[in-house]
Scaffold this active site. Sequence first.
Site, short mmCIF file in Angstrom:
data_model
loop_
_atom_site.label_atom_id
_atom_site.label_comp_id
_atom_site.label_asym_id
_atom_site.label_seq_id
_atom_site.Cartn_x
_atom_site.Cartn_y
_atom_site.Cartn_z
N CYS A 172 45.90 39.21 47.63
CA CYS A 172 46.34 39.38 46.25
C CYS A 172 47.11 38.13 45.82
CB CYS A 172 47.25 40.60 46.15
SG CYS A 172 47.90 40.91 44.50
N LEU A 173 46.83 37.65 44.61
CA LEU A 173 47.54 36.46 44.12
C LEU A 173 49.05 36.70 44.02
CD1 LEU A 173 45.11 35.30 41.28
CD2 LEU A 173 45.35 34.32 43.57
N HIS A 231 41.57 47.77 43.51
CA HIS A 231 42.76 46.93 43.70
C HIS A 231 43.42 46.61 42.36
CE1 HIS A 231 44.81 43.38 45.81
NE2 HIS A 231 45.03 43.15 44.54
N GLU A 232 42.58 46.24 41.37
CA GLU A 232 43.14 45.84 40.06
C GLU A 232 43.67 47.05 39.29
OE1 GLU A 232 43.73 42.84 39.93
OE2 GLU A 232 42.28 42.14 41.42
N GLN A 240 50.09 41.24 36.46
CA GLN A 240 50.31 40.06 37.31
C GLN A 240 50.70 38.81 36.52
OE1 GLN A 240 46.41 40.67 39.58
NE2 GLN A 240 47.73 39.73 41.11
N HIS A 287 47.06 47.90 40.33
CA HIS A 287 48.10 47.08 39.69
C HIS A 287 48.58 47.71 38.38
CE1 HIS A 287 48.58 43.45 42.06
NE2 HIS A 287 47.27 43.22 42.11
N GLY A 326 39.73 38.78 40.86
CA GLY A 326 40.19 39.80 39.92
C GLY A 326 41.64 39.52 39.56
CO CO Z 1 46.28 41.92 43.36
#
Ligand code: CO
Length: 172
Positions: free
Chosen positions: A95-96, A137-138, A51, A141, A46
Amino acid sequence: MSVLKVIQMGHPTLKKIAEPISEFNADLKKFAKDMFDTMVIEEGIGLAAPQVNRSVRMIVIDMPLIDEELYAEPMAFVNPEIIKSEGTFFFEEGCLSVPEIREEIERFEQITVKYQDLDGNEHTIEADELLAVVFQHEIDHLNGILFVDKLSPMKRSLLQQKLAEIEANALA
Ligand code: CO
């Protein structure tokens, strides 16, 4: 194909409330495609627009969804919003934008998400298990929240040094 730069914890864009999207044009489709390509290259399941340093309310997900025809690639969800939730469970997340950290986070078990597709049409989707976690999670963000923000103060303090290093790198 364009791969965008993924920003890391410590970058101010990750703390912002992202803006709703109101124009469903070719630029948005191109951006969704670029986000999707970036997610695949970075090996995420995701990715949220903040991000890649764009403070707008769009996420992409790379997971088998219920209806493959409806959720054709790139699976982009514009202005997503959780409208129903049920139960809670713990799930290990990464998470990236927070490299090398994985922690268990409490999430809703089942959710219903309302969103728009890339043409602006409204839909709802029901999600549970991993897919529910990815949506939550997304969507966090989009509201300036990282998964590590949801850790207990105790766990967070154990990670403090690692998190400080990530933040220092993000601003370097
Ligand atoms: Co993330």
